[in-house]
Scaffold this active site. Structure first.
Site, short mmCIF file in Angstrom:
data_model
loop_
_atom_site.label_atom_id
_atom_site.label_comp_id
_atom_site.label_asym_id
_atom_site.label_seq_id
_atom_site.Cartn_x
_atom_site.Cartn_y
_atom_site.Cartn_z
N LYS A 15 -12.45 -2.31 17.71
CA LYS A 15 -11.11 -2.86 17.95
C LYS A 15 -10.78 -2.95 19.44
O LYS A 15 -9.85 -3.66 19.81
CB LYS A 15 -10.07 -1.96 17.27
CG LYS A 15 -10.30 -1.78 15.78
CD LYS A 15 -9.26 -2.47 14.97
CE LYS A 15 -9.36 -2.07 13.52
NZ LYS A 15 -8.38 -2.74 12.69
N LYS B 289 8.26 -18.40 -8.97
CA LYS B 289 7.69 -17.27 -9.72
C LYS B 289 6.61 -17.76 -10.70
O LYS B 289 6.83 -18.71 -11.44
CB LYS B 289 8.82 -16.57 -10.49
CG LYS B 289 8.34 -15.31 -11.16
CD LYS B 289 9.42 -14.64 -11.98
CE LYS B 289 8.80 -13.53 -12.81
NZ LYS B 289 9.64 -13.11 -13.90
N ASP C 86 -5.00 -5.90 5.03
CA ASP C 86 -6.10 -6.66 5.64
C ASP C 86 -6.09 -8.12 5.19
O ASP C 86 -6.53 -9.00 5.91
CB ASP C 86 -7.45 -6.02 5.27
CG ASP C 86 -7.65 -4.69 6.00
OD1 ASP C 86 -7.22 -4.62 7.17
OD2 ASP C 86 -8.19 -3.75 5.41
N PRO D 46 -4.30 -11.39 10.59
CA PRO D 46 -4.65 -11.12 12.00
C PRO D 46 -4.73 -9.61 12.20
O PRO D 46 -3.96 -8.87 11.60
CB PRO D 46 -3.46 -11.72 12.78
CG PRO D 46 -2.34 -11.79 11.79
CD PRO D 46 -2.98 -12.00 10.44
N ASP D 47 -5.67 -9.17 13.02
CA ASP D 47 -5.74 -7.74 13.34
C ASP D 47 -4.88 -7.51 14.59
O ASP D 47 -5.25 -7.89 15.70
CB ASP D 47 -7.20 -7.33 13.58
CG ASP D 47 -7.32 -5.82 13.66
OD1 ASP D 47 -6.49 -5.18 14.36
OD2 ASP D 47 -8.23 -5.27 13.01
N ILE D 48 -3.74 -6.89 14.37
CA ILE D 48 -2.74 -6.76 15.46
C ILE D 48 -3.28 -5.82 16.53
O ILE D 48 -3.19 -6.11 17.73
CB ILE D 48 -1.40 -6.24 14.88
CG1 ILE D 48 -0.96 -7.14 13.73
CG2 ILE D 48 -0.34 -6.17 15.96
CD1 ILE D 48 0.16 -6.57 12.87
N LYS E 66 -14.73 2.31 14.82
CA LYS E 66 -13.51 1.48 14.83
C LYS E 66 -12.93 1.37 16.24
O LYS E 66 -12.45 0.32 16.65
CB LYS E 66 -12.48 2.07 13.86
CG LYS E 66 -11.32 1.15 13.58
CD LYS E 66 -10.50 1.63 12.40
CE LYS E 66 -11.26 1.41 11.10
NZ LYS E 66 -10.50 1.85 9.94
N PHE F 244 -4.66 3.77 14.49
CA PHE F 244 -4.82 4.80 13.46
C PHE F 244 -5.95 4.35 12.53
O PHE F 244 -6.21 3.16 12.40
CB PHE F 244 -3.52 4.97 12.65
CG PHE F 244 -2.54 5.91 13.30
CD1 PHE F 244 -1.97 5.61 14.53
CD2 PHE F 244 -2.21 7.10 12.69
CE1 PHE F 244 -1.08 6.48 15.14
CE2 PHE F 244 -1.31 7.99 13.28
CZ PHE F 244 -0.74 7.68 14.51
N ASN G 287 0.86 -1.19 0.00
CA ASN G 287 0.00 0.00 0.00
C ASN G 287 0.89 1.24 0.00
O ASN G 287 2.12 1.14 0.06
CB ASN G 287 -0.97 -0.03 1.19
CG ASN G 287 -0.24 -0.06 2.51
OD1 ASN G 287 0.45 0.89 2.88
ND2 ASN G 287 -0.35 -1.18 3.23
O1 C5P Z 1 -9.31 -1.68 10.16
P1 C5P Z 1 -8.25 -0.75 9.75
O2 C5P Z 1 -7.19 -1.36 8.90
O3 C5P Z 1 -8.76 0.56 9.17
O4 C5P Z 1 -7.57 -0.33 11.13
C1 C5P Z 1 -6.46 0.50 11.19
C2 C5P Z 1 -5.76 0.33 12.49
O5 C5P Z 1 -5.64 -1.04 12.82
C3 C5P Z 1 -4.34 0.84 12.43
O6 C5P Z 1 -3.97 1.26 13.72
C4 C5P Z 1 -3.55 -0.40 12.00
O7 C5P Z 1 -2.21 -0.33 12.41
C5 C5P Z 1 -4.30 -1.49 12.74
N1 C5P Z 1 -4.32 -2.79 12.07
C6 C5P Z 1 -3.64 -3.83 12.61
N2 C5P Z 1 -3.69 -5.07 12.02
C7 C5P Z 1 -4.41 -5.27 10.89
C8 C5P Z 1 -5.11 -4.19 10.31
C9 C5P Z 1 -5.04 -2.96 10.92
O8 C5P Z 1 -2.98 -3.66 13.63
N3 C5P Z 1 -4.43 -6.46 10.33
#
Ligand code: C5P
Length: 398
Positions: free
Chosen positions: A342, A286, A276, A304-306, A338, A324, A208
């Site tokens: 979260k 390749k 995501d 995973p959502d950290i 959010k 963020f 990104n």
């Molecule tokens: O859901 P979104 O991607 O908009 O959320 C953004 C926030 O979540 C940011 O703080 C980003 O660092 C964190 N994040 C994360 N792990 C992910 C996706 C987002 O820690 N897989």
């Protein structure tokens, strides 16, 4: 406070030298003693008389001044301070330091000292970006030299970009931090930054547009307040800041592992733009066109959502968890939702529609969403956003 602390201040020859006069005042207001050393070039910008008057001290200038050698040799001078500060640190002084040259009083002191050295670089943006300066910077960082700035901004030479010396109060904060005295001294802050790269095959990846600029600025600001910062970064376009522990990762999965390994922390700030999704069917070799005209189909799996993982920790959750939110529409509504979804304490939301120029740019306009509501800050340089946010984090952990 810096009462009883002694700072040896080496003033280099650059237009930013005028700010060092203010720095001397600010340090003395806080109780520090300032011993000034002027390079020959510095005397073209500020006079020994004004420096000496503000410092209330003798100004040291020439290496072979016999009176000084009798009163206090240069070796002794380099050792009597608690900290050596170089402001402005010109490209020339940095090159001398990196090369170990000692051909005048300032460079000799810097080579002879057994104390920590903090530099506040200041120079034209092209000089700063020149590979030679960047090489010297890397050498100095590896030598353990501390650094504050430079900042982005308009420069005396009419150009814009990195190279402006940090402001006197920022240098004071860095001095306090170096002497273990900032408001975040003794605190551990975990910070993620930059994009992630999710491989498609060994040579291709999904990424990104995050440059990592806001995260790097925040790392610098937190370190300047005395925090011990673990900086977990994806492959960012901007280099990591000085004075932090850098952990480099590529994928979201690696970032989660690095974050978990860095805990416990007093605060965790997730400024990274984490992908995501990853490619579930990434190829081991390749991918090649097979001549059939059929395009490969990528299958995605959710990463995973950290932020959510750390926010929901039952044991060992940092006292403050900050996320963020990069949004392209309904910034406030999405950020508010959010924060709850979260489970974090604060969300720093920004509008990343291409027209704003925020993603990859030098400025940011953020809305801070907390349990008490939302506040929108004016459009500011990312450095300034970072300083304000770091100050708020210090306040929350106080
Ligand atoms: O859901 P979104 O991607 O908009 O959320 C953004 C926030 O979540 C940011 O703080 C980003 O660092 C964190 N994040 C994360 N792990 C992910 C996706 C987002 O820690 N897989």
């Amino acid at each position: 406070m810096l009462a009883g602390r002694r700072v040896l201040l080496v003033i280099g020859g650059g237009i930013a030298a005028y700010k060092s006069l203010d720095l001397i005042r600010r340090l003395r207001e806080r109780g520090a003693a300032v011993v000034p050393v002027l390079t020959r070039a510095a005397e073209e910008f500020v006079t020994p008389l004004s420096v000496g008057a503000l410092a209330g001290q003798k100004v040291y200038r020439a290496l072979f001044d016999l009176t000084d050698e009798a009163e206090m040799g240069h070796i002794q001078l380099s050792r009597t301070a608690d900290l050596v500060v170089v402001a402005p640190a010109t490209a020339d002084l940095m090159a001398k330091m990196a090369g170990g040259q000692a051909d005048d009083l300032a460079s000799t002191l810097l080579l002879a000292t057994d104390k920590r050295v903090l530099i506040a670089p200041a120079m034209n943006v092209r000089m700063w970006n020149h590979p030679a300066t960047q090489r010297n910077l890397a050498t100095l960082a590896a030598d353990g030299i501390l650094r504050v700035g430079p900042n982005d901004g308009d420069m005396a030479c009419g150009e814009y970009g990195p190279g402006r010396m940090a402001e006197p109060l920022e240098i004071v904060a860095a001095i306090e931090a170096a002497l273990g005295q900032g408001p975040l001294a003794g605190r551990h802050v975990l910070l993620t930054s930059g994009p992630t790269h999710e491989p498609i095959d060994p040579v291709r990846y999904i990424a990104n547009r995050s440059s990592g600029a806001q995260g790097a600025a925040l790392g610098a600001a937190l370190a300047a307040l005395g925090a011990r910062v673990t900086f977990v970064t994806g492959p960012a376009a901007v280099p990591p800041p000085a004075g932090v522990t850098v952990v480099k990762v590529e994928t979201a999965a690696q970032m989660l592992t690095a974050v978990q390994a860095a805990l416990p922390a007093d605060a965790a700030v997730f400024a990274a733009a984490v992908a995501d999704w990853r490619v579930a069917n990434a190829a081991a070799s390749k991918m090649k066109k097979d001549g059939s005209g059929r395009a490969p189909a990528l299958v995605f799996a959710e990463n995973p959502d950290i932020l959510a993982t750390v926010s929901r920790l039952v044991e060992g959750r940092p006292r403050l968890v900050v996320g963020f939110a990069a949004e392209t529409d309904d910034v406030l509504a999405n950020a508010t939702a959010k924060r709850l979804r979260k489970g974090c304490d604060w969300i720093v939301a920004n509008d990343v529609r291409p027209a704003t120029g925020i993603m990859g740019g030098v400025e940011n306009e953020v809305t801070l969403v907390t349990a008490d509501g939302a506040e929108t800050w004016p459009r500011l340089a990312k450095d300034e956003v970072a300083r304000r946010l770091a100050a708020r984090i210090a306040g929350a952990l106080a």
